[in-house]
Design an enzyme around this catalytic site. Sequence first.
Site, PDB file in Angstrom:
ATOM      1  CG  ASN A 148      -1.893  -1.259   1.551  1.00 23.95           C
ATOM      2  OD1 ASN A 148      -2.303  -1.926   0.837  1.00 23.95           O
ATOM      3  ND2 ASN A 148      -2.073  -1.547   2.802  1.00 23.95           N
ATOM      4  CG  ASP A 157       2.776   6.001  13.941  1.00 23.58           C
ATOM      5  OD1 ASP A 157       1.739   5.127  14.265  1.00 23.58           O
ATOM      6  OD2 ASP A 157       3.112   6.105  12.866  1.00 23.58           O
ATOM      7  CD  GLU A 214      -3.190  -5.353   4.917  1.00 21.31           C
ATOM      8  OE1 GLU A 214      -3.599  -4.294   5.266  1.00 21.31           O
ATOM      9  OE2 GLU A 214      -2.008  -5.077   4.072  1.00 21.31           O
ATOM     10  N   GLY A 241       1.419  -1.376   3.902  1.00 18.97           N
ATOM     11  CA  GLY A 241       0.919  -2.650   3.531  1.00 18.97           C
ATOM     12  C   GLY A 241       1.617  -3.624   4.232  1.00 18.97           C
ATOM     13  CE  LYS A 242      -2.503  -5.674   9.105  1.00 19.39           C
ATOM     14  NZ  LYS A 242      -1.661  -5.447  10.056  1.00 19.39           N
ATOM     15  N   GLY A 278       5.574   6.520  11.183  1.00 19.67           N
ATOM     16  CA  GLY A 278       5.269   5.641   9.695  1.00 19.67           C
ATOM     17  C   GLY A 278       5.089   4.077   9.926  1.00 19.67           C
ATOM     18  CG  LEU A 282      -1.316 -10.169  24.542  1.00 24.15           C
ATOM     19  CD1 LEU A 282      -1.059 -10.916  25.885  1.00 24.15           C
ATOM     20  CD2 LEU A 282      -2.868 -10.309  24.302  1.00 24.15           C
ATOM     21  N   GLY A 327       2.858  -4.401  14.634  1.00 23.86           N
ATOM     22  CA  GLY A 327       2.701  -5.705  14.423  1.00 23.86           C
ATOM     23  C   GLY A 327       3.487  -6.280  13.270  1.00 23.86           C
ATOM     24  CG  ASP A 328       2.784  -5.107   9.561  1.00 21.36           C
ATOM     25  OD1 ASP A 328       2.118  -6.021   9.543  1.00 21.36           O
ATOM     26  OD2 ASP A 328       2.291  -3.969   9.047  1.00 21.36           O
TER      27      ASP A 328
END
Length: 326
Positions: free
Chosen positions: A14, A266, A142, A42-43, A309, A233, A271-272
């Site tokens: 993305n 941020d 995705e 994008g993941k 970012g 978590l 997670g990525d």
Amino acid sequence: MNAAAQVIVVGSYNRDHVWRVDRFPQQGETRLGHGFVTGPGGKGYNQAVACHRQGVATLFIASIGDDALGARAREDARNEALPCRWQVHRDRPTAATAVWVDDAGRNCIVVNPGANAALDARFVEAQRDAFAGAKLLLLQLETGIEALAAAIGLARAGGLLRVLDPAPVHPELTLTLLRETDLITPNETEFALLCARFLDVEVDAGALAQMSDATLHALARRLAPDASVVITLGHSGCFVSHPEQRRRGDAASCYRVAAEAVQAVDSTGAGDAFSGALAAALLRFGDGPFEAMVRHANRAAALSTETVGAAATMPRYDDVTARFGH
């Protein structure tokens, strides 16, 4: 092309557009932001960059439009020195994302999937040569399910370790496909959604971190009996659940890893960063305990939150070890 790739990431690209705001706007409200950046995301791309920056040879397979943002995608990958194989669509735009980040570091995201949804299973299957030399496949949700199923089939045939970050939980995801993986890394929201869909068990995602280890372990074993499950978590770290017969070098079949203390601004892409760093650690750390790999991934994720970012914030291996040690 990169026949030497050890990790293959099949997923989304993305172009992210990120606004900083003091707080999220109410319905119908217009607010002035106090910052704006645009960059790659994008993941799939984030996780490929995260793994690549951890020093593991990585190949990214994705779909883009034949447009200006697609050209930027190619440029982004060249600047990152990340090998990619792109399926290019003339009738679909490159995916774009709008992200709001508030002063507490929380984010709100809207995605137009564009070409990501058109990643074709036949295109993935045409990359069979790359799978032949790789050791690990990393996926997210995705893109279209058919393309992911094709990737899992190639990985299974080639003996690759199959890692799935089930984000976002795809409406066409099946329990059979979920259980085709060796390692699953949902966050608390995704784990709750998976439990509701496949186990008919309602779990409060907001209270999941306070649930007992025994309860979480039992749910994870029901959801994926043969796979390890790592539930991220946020500020509460993560929870690890292994099949009893396959603990991946750990003494316990379930345990928690605490979050690292950082100055978060941020959380976009954290997670990525975790998933990409964990994939890399699975190869870099060899036969060491899985807990050490999770701890390293946790540290990479924490460090990524100190910068605004997505892909650009993925830390390098030396950055993580310099900050937290080995």
